[in-house]
Scaffold this motif. Structure first.
Motif, PDB file in Angstrom:
ATOM      1  N   LEU A 130       0.801  -1.217   0.000  1.00 34.67           N
ATOM      2  CA  LEU A 130       0.000   0.000   0.000  1.00 34.67           C
ATOM      3  C   LEU A 130       0.839   1.275   0.000  1.00 34.67           C
ATOM      4  CD1 LEU A 130      -2.884  -1.070   2.403  1.00 34.67           C
ATOM      5  CD2 LEU A 130      -2.832  -1.104  -0.101  1.00 34.67           C
ATOM      6  N   ASP A 131       1.982   1.268   0.661  1.00 36.45           N
ATOM      7  CA  ASP A 131       2.859   2.427   0.677  1.00 36.45           C
ATOM      8  C   ASP A 131       3.609   2.490  -0.655  1.00 36.45           C
ATOM      9  OD1 ASP A 131       5.159   4.122   0.979  1.00 36.45           O
ATOM     10  OD2 ASP A 131       4.938   3.955   3.155  1.00 36.45           O
ATOM     11  N   THR A 132       3.331   3.527  -1.442  1.00 34.44           N
ATOM     12  CA  THR A 132       3.889   3.626  -2.791  1.00 34.44           C
ATOM     13  C   THR A 132       5.409   3.682  -2.786  1.00 34.44           C
ATOM     14  OG1 THR A 132       1.889   4.818  -3.428  1.00 34.44           O
ATOM     15  CG2 THR A 132       3.705   4.879  -4.969  1.00 34.44           C
ATOM     16  N   ASN A 133       6.013   4.375  -1.837  1.00 34.98           N
ATOM     17  CA  ASN A 133       7.478   4.459  -1.779  1.00 34.98           C
ATOM     18  C   ASN A 133       8.107   3.089  -1.533  1.00 34.98           C
ATOM     19  OD1 ASN A 133       7.608   7.232  -2.256  1.00 34.98           O
ATOM     20  ND2 ASN A 133       7.306   7.697  -0.094  1.00 34.98           N
ATOM     21  N   ILE A 134       7.523   2.312  -0.636  1.00 32.55           N
ATOM     22  CA  ILE A 134       8.032   0.961  -0.359  1.00 32.55           C
ATOM     23  C   ILE A 134       7.828   0.070  -1.583  1.00 32.55           C
ATOM     24  CG2 ILE A 134       7.732  -1.100   1.087  1.00 32.55           C
ATOM     25  CD1 ILE A 134       6.968   0.823   3.383  1.00 32.55           C
ATOM     26  N   LEU A 135       6.686   0.205  -2.238  1.00 36.43           N
ATOM     27  CA  LEU A 135       6.398  -0.564  -3.456  1.00 36.43           C
ATOM     28  C   LEU A 135       7.459  -0.302  -4.522  1.00 36.43           C
ATOM     29  CD1 LEU A 135       4.503  -2.191  -5.438  1.00 36.43           C
ATOM     30  CD2 LEU A 135       3.421   0.010  -5.908  1.00 36.43           C
ATOM     31  N   LEU A 136       7.727   0.958  -4.812  1.00 33.26           N
ATOM     32  CA  LEU A 136       8.682   1.302  -5.867  1.00 33.26           C
ATOM     33  C   LEU A 136      10.107   0.924  -5.491  1.00 33.26           C
ATOM     34  CD1 LEU A 136       7.137   4.722  -6.935  1.00 33.26           C
ATOM     35  CD2 LEU A 136       6.764   2.458  -7.935  1.00 33.26           C
ATOM     36  N   THR A 137      10.441   0.992  -4.221  1.00 33.60           N
ATOM     37  CA  THR A 137      11.760   0.547  -3.761  1.00 33.60           C
ATOM     38  C   THR A 137      11.910  -0.960  -3.965  1.00 33.60           C
ATOM     39  OG1 THR A 137      11.852   2.320  -2.129  1.00 33.60           O
ATOM     40  CG2 THR A 137      13.308   0.432  -1.765  1.00 33.60           C
ATOM     41  N   LYS A 138      10.870  -1.719  -3.656  1.00 30.78           N
ATOM     42  CA  LYS A 138      10.907  -3.179  -3.832  1.00 30.78           C
ATOM     43  C   LYS A 138      11.020  -3.543  -5.317  1.00 30.78           C
ATOM     44  CE  LYS A 138      10.788  -5.987  -1.145  1.00 30.78           C
ATOM     45  NZ  LYS A 138      11.900  -6.773  -0.541  1.00 30.78           N
ATOM     46  N   VAL A 139      10.283  -2.832  -6.169  1.00 29.75           N
ATOM     47  CA  VAL A 139      10.360  -3.075  -7.621  1.00 29.75           C
ATOM     48  C   VAL A 139      11.784  -2.816  -8.107  1.00 29.75           C
ATOM     49  CG1 VAL A 139       9.587  -2.243  -9.881  1.00 29.75           C
ATOM     50  CG2 VAL A 139       7.913  -2.665  -8.068  1.00 29.75           C
ATOM     51  N   ASN A 140      12.377  -1.704  -7.689  1.00 30.73           N
ATOM     52  CA  ASN A 140      13.760  -1.401  -8.086  1.00 30.73           C
ATOM     53  C   ASN A 140      14.739  -2.448  -7.574  1.00 30.73           C
ATOM     54  OD1 ASN A 140      14.218   0.752  -9.841  1.00 30.73           O
ATOM     55  ND2 ASN A 140      13.761   2.250  -8.250  1.00 30.73           N
ATOM     56  N   GLU A 141      14.531  -2.946  -6.359  1.00 31.22           N
ATOM     57  CA  GLU A 141      15.404  -3.988  -5.808  1.00 31.22           C
ATOM     58  C   GLU A 141      15.361  -5.244  -6.679  1.00 31.22           C
ATOM     59  OE1 GLU A 141      15.846  -6.850  -1.847  1.00 31.22           O
ATOM     60  OE2 GLU A 141      14.215  -5.396  -1.945  1.00 31.22           O
ATOM     61  N   ILE A 142      14.174  -5.664  -7.058  1.00 30.41           N
ATOM     62  CA  ILE A 142      14.024  -6.864  -7.895  1.00 30.41           C
ATOM     63  C   ILE A 142      14.646  -6.645  -9.267  1.00 30.41           C
ATOM     64  CG2 ILE A 142      12.326  -8.329  -9.068  1.00 30.41           C
ATOM     65  CD1 ILE A 142      10.507  -7.810  -6.549  1.00 30.41           C
ATOM     66  N   LEU A 143      14.383  -5.480  -9.863  1.00 25.35           N
ATOM     67  CA  LEU A 143      14.908  -5.196 -11.207  1.00 25.35           C
ATOM     68  C   LEU A 143      16.426  -5.099 -11.231  1.00 25.35           C
ATOM     69  CD1 LEU A 143      12.280  -2.578 -12.409  1.00 25.35           C
ATOM     70  CD2 LEU A 143      12.497  -4.951 -13.162  1.00 25.35           C
ATOM     71  N   THR A 144      17.025  -4.503 -10.204  1.00 25.92           N
ATOM     72  CA  THR A 144      18.482  -4.328 -10.214  1.00 25.92           C
ATOM     73  C   THR A 144      19.224  -5.589  -9.783  1.00 25.92           C
ATOM     74  OG1 THR A 144      18.418  -3.344  -8.001  1.00 25.92           O
ATOM     75  CG2 THR A 144      18.404  -1.827  -9.879  1.00 25.92           C
ATOM     76  N   LYS A 145      18.741  -6.250  -8.748  1.00 29.58           N
ATOM     77  CA  LYS A 145      19.472  -7.402  -8.212  1.00 29.58           C
ATOM     78  C   LYS A 145      19.252  -8.684  -9.010  1.00 29.58           C
ATOM     79  CE  LYS A 145      19.922  -5.763  -3.509  1.00 29.58           C
ATOM     80  NZ  LYS A 145      19.614  -6.003  -2.089  1.00 29.58           N
TER      81      LYS A 145
END
Length: 130
Positions: A104-119
């Motif tokens: 639900l928290d958009t900042n946490i959502l986008l951080t998690k998406v970036n983590e998956i995409l980069t790592k």
């Protein structure tokens, strides 16, 4: 850092009968390098899939006797996605990332998406703009 602009539009449609009210439908669009990509919902799975496919990954559904999962492939990179009830497990040969699909928290959502995409996908981090 590449920008990824997320916009949304809301359509209100009549339910179709006197007892039905208005039905609200939110649609999201992700724009990367002036290319607009429709996104079903603001979830980890929807955003990762849209970005990975845009960046050249191919998606394959694999069905075993006991399992069903999605594999993203791009040359030598191969990432497996196992979906459960609001639980996603992304993995390659060396790393596994588990996450809720709906955050639900958009900042946490986008951080998690970036983590998956980069790592896992080895893609450049995106600068998301809402």
């Amino acid at each position: 850092m590449e920008k990824a602009v997320i916009t949304s539009t809301v359509d209100l449609s009549d339910g179709g009968c006197n007892a039905c009210g208005l039905v609200e439908d939110t649609m999201y669009t992700l724009a990367i390098n002036d290319v607009e990509i429709p996104v079903d919902d603001l979830t980890v799975n929807s955003l990762v899939m849209a970005i990975a496919l845009r960046k050249g990954y191919k998606q394959e559904l694999v069905m075993d006797i006991s399992d069903e999962y999605i594999v993203y492939k791009n040359g030598v990179e191969s990432i497996q996605l196992i979906e459960d009830v609001d639980q996603l497990t992304y993995s390659n040969d060396t790393l596994t990332i588990e996450t809720a699909n709906k955050i639900l928290d958009t900042n946490i959502l986008l951080t998690k998406v970036n983590e998956i995409l980069t790592k896992l996908f080895k893609l450049e981090e995106l600068d998301f703009v809402l």
